[in-house]
Design an enzyme around this catalytic site. Structure first.
Site, PDB file in Angstrom:
ATOM      1  N   ASN A   1       0.163   0.564   4.353  1.00  0.00           N
ATOM      2  CA  ASN A   1      -0.337  -0.768   4.021  1.00  0.00           C
ATOM      3  C   ASN A   1       0.097  -1.068   2.588  1.00  0.00           C
ATOM      4  OD1 ASN A   1      -1.784  -3.076   3.440  1.00  0.00           O
ATOM      5  ND2 ASN A   1      -3.777  -2.034   3.327  1.00  0.00           N
ATOM      6  N   TRP A   2       1.103  -1.913   2.456  1.00  0.00           N
ATOM      7  CA  TRP A   2       1.672  -2.175   1.114  1.00  0.00           C
ATOM      8  C   TRP A   2       0.817  -3.141   0.306  1.00  0.00           C
ATOM      9  CZ3 TRP A   2       7.593  -3.156   2.381  1.00  0.00           C
ATOM     10  CH2 TRP A   2       8.108  -2.012   3.017  1.00  0.00           C
ATOM     11  N   LYS A   3      -0.164  -3.742   0.931  1.00  0.00           N
ATOM     12  CA  LYS A   3      -1.038  -4.724   0.268  1.00  0.00           C
ATOM     13  C   LYS A   3      -0.189  -5.819  -0.408  1.00  0.00           C
ATOM     14  CE  LYS A   3      -4.340  -1.040  -0.321  1.00  0.00           C
ATOM     15  NZ  LYS A   3      -5.612  -0.646  -0.841  1.00  0.00           N
TER      16      LYS A   3
ATOM     17  N   HIS B   1      -9.381  -5.139   7.168  1.00  0.00           N
ATOM     18  CA  HIS B   1      -9.292  -4.220   6.023  1.00  0.00           C
ATOM     19  C   HIS B   1     -10.441  -4.518   5.064  1.00  0.00           C
ATOM     20  CE1 HIS B   1      -7.903  -2.274   2.380  1.00  0.00           C
ATOM     21  NE2 HIS B   1      -7.150  -1.526   3.171  1.00  0.00           N
TER      22      HIS B   1
ATOM     23  N   GLU C   1     -10.607  -4.817   2.002  1.00  0.00           N
ATOM     24  CA  GLU C   1     -10.333  -5.822   0.962  1.00  0.00           C
ATOM     25  C   GLU C   1     -10.467  -7.233   1.523  1.00  0.00           C
ATOM     26  OE1 GLU C   1      -6.648  -4.062  -0.277  1.00  0.00           O
ATOM     27  OE2 GLU C   1      -7.793  -2.351  -1.034  1.00  0.00           O
TER      28      GLU C   1
ATOM     29  N   GLU D   1     -11.797   3.884   7.233  1.00  0.00           N
ATOM     30  CA  GLU D   1     -11.476   3.917   5.811  1.00  0.00           C
ATOM     31  C   GLU D   1     -12.759   3.746   5.000  1.00  0.00           C
ATOM     32  OE1 GLU D   1      -7.204   2.695   4.990  1.00  0.00           O
ATOM     33  OE2 GLU D   1      -8.280   0.825   5.323  1.00  0.00           O
TER      34      GLU D   1
ATOM     35  N   GLY E   1      -8.112   3.825  -2.759  1.00  0.00           N
ATOM     36  CA  GLY E   1      -7.527   3.628  -4.092  1.00  0.00           C
ATOM     37  C   GLY E   1      -8.267   4.324  -5.219  1.00  0.00           C
TER      38      GLY E   1
ATOM     39  N   SER F   1      -7.123   7.203   0.017  1.00  0.00           N
ATOM     40  CA  SER F   1      -6.569   8.190  -0.918  1.00  0.00           C
ATOM     41  C   SER F   1      -5.837   9.345  -0.236  1.00  0.00           C
ATOM     42  CB  SER F   1      -7.658   8.715  -1.860  1.00  0.00           C
ATOM     43  OG  SER F   1      -8.124   7.666  -2.695  1.00  0.00           O
TER      44      SER F   1
ATOM     45  N   GLY G   1      -2.364   3.499   1.592  1.00  0.00           N
ATOM     46  CA  GLY G   1      -2.113   2.391   0.676  1.00  0.00           C
ATOM     47  C   GLY G   1      -1.149   2.822  -0.410  1.00  0.00           C
ATOM     48  N   GLY G   2      -1.688   3.267  -1.536  1.00  0.00           N
ATOM     49  CA  GLY G   2      -0.885   3.587  -2.723  1.00  0.00           C
ATOM     50  C   GLY G   2       0.318   4.468  -2.445  1.00  0.00           C
TER      51      GLY G   2
END
Ligand code: PEP
Length: 252
Positions: free
Chosen positions: A9-11, A98, A100, A168, A174, A214, A235-236
């Protein structure tokens, strides 16, 4: 046997050139690993989704990060993109729900379910994200929260072919914090049990449940070996092809 899925997930990251370069690097690794025993999914932001979907990507799937709530395929919904539009760009998957989106756009379980329905109805495979907040975990409510989210977000039309669940924990996204493997196992078992109540045991047994929060090359093997963990949503560490692929490589 559920085939594992490694999803990125590149956000809201990357201008056009960066997004295309990252996608090319990931697709190149897929192409040079033809017998891989897992699936790869990348979910770029909308600025590059169409460009990424048009790149040759045998062995990998491309998805959006969200679709519109309205059941209409087009209309006066400024800023939204329908599931049909995502499909038209050449993407075949999408995330919905998600944390966010839930946090910054106040999406409820009902909204997430409608988005999942729209995506499935349009022919997209859908990753439905669920997970408890830190306050809910500290109050001992984590299992109840994910059971409720599973019940209220997963539509009856969901199957193992058109739907994946991503657990998640919000406090792990993150932050570098990860739950213990025992906690992950407890939640994933509860999600599968709840899926069986919603969809029946057979569908529930086939549906993939990812862990996200993470995940890094250093902890991936341990997390991916937990019972009922059928892959990872990243993500990251998905923003660099090397670290994303290093996570996938723990499955080889
Ligand atoms: C995510 O946002 O889906 C996620 C899991 O992020 P990170 O891997 O950076 O914690």
């Amino acid at each position: 046997m559920r085939r594992k899925l490694i999803a990125g997930n590149w956000k809201m990251n990357g201008l056009k050139a960066e997004g295309i370069a990252l996608a090319k690097a990931v697709f190149e690794k897929c192409a040079t690993t033809p017998d891989k025993t897992f699936d790869i999914l990348v979910c770029p932001p909308m600025n590059v989704l169409g460009f990424v979907a048009e790149l040759p990507h045998a062995g990998a799937f491309v998805g959006a990060q969200d679709v519109a709530e309205t059941t209409k395929p087009n209309g006066a919904f400024t800023g939204d993109i329908s599931a049909q539009m995502v499909l038209d760009l050449g993407a075949t998957w999408t995330l919905v729900g998600h944390s966010e989106r839930r946090q910054y756009h106040h999406e409820t379980d009902a909204v997430v379910k409608q988005k999942a329905l729209n995506a499935i109805g349009a022919g997209l495979t859908t990753v439905i994200c669920i997970g408890e907040t830190l306050a809910e975990r500290e109050a001992g409510q984590a299992v109840d929260v994910v059971r409720r989210q599973t019940r209220e977000c997963v539509p009856m039309q969901a199957t193992a072919e058109n739907c994946v669940i991503a657990y998640e924990p919000v406090w792990a996204i993150g932050t570098g914090k990860v739950p213990t493997t025992a906690d992950v196992a407890e939640i994933h078992a509860a999600v599968r049990d709840e899926l069986a109540k919603v969809l029946g045991q057979e569908k529930a047994d086939k549906m993939r449940i990812l862990y996200g929060g993470s995940v890094k090359p250093e902890n991936a093997k341990e997390l991916l070996n937990v019972e009922n963990v059928d892959g990872a949503l990243i993500g990251g560490a998905s923003l660099k092809a090397d670290s994303f692929w290093a996570i996938a490589e723990t499955l080889m």
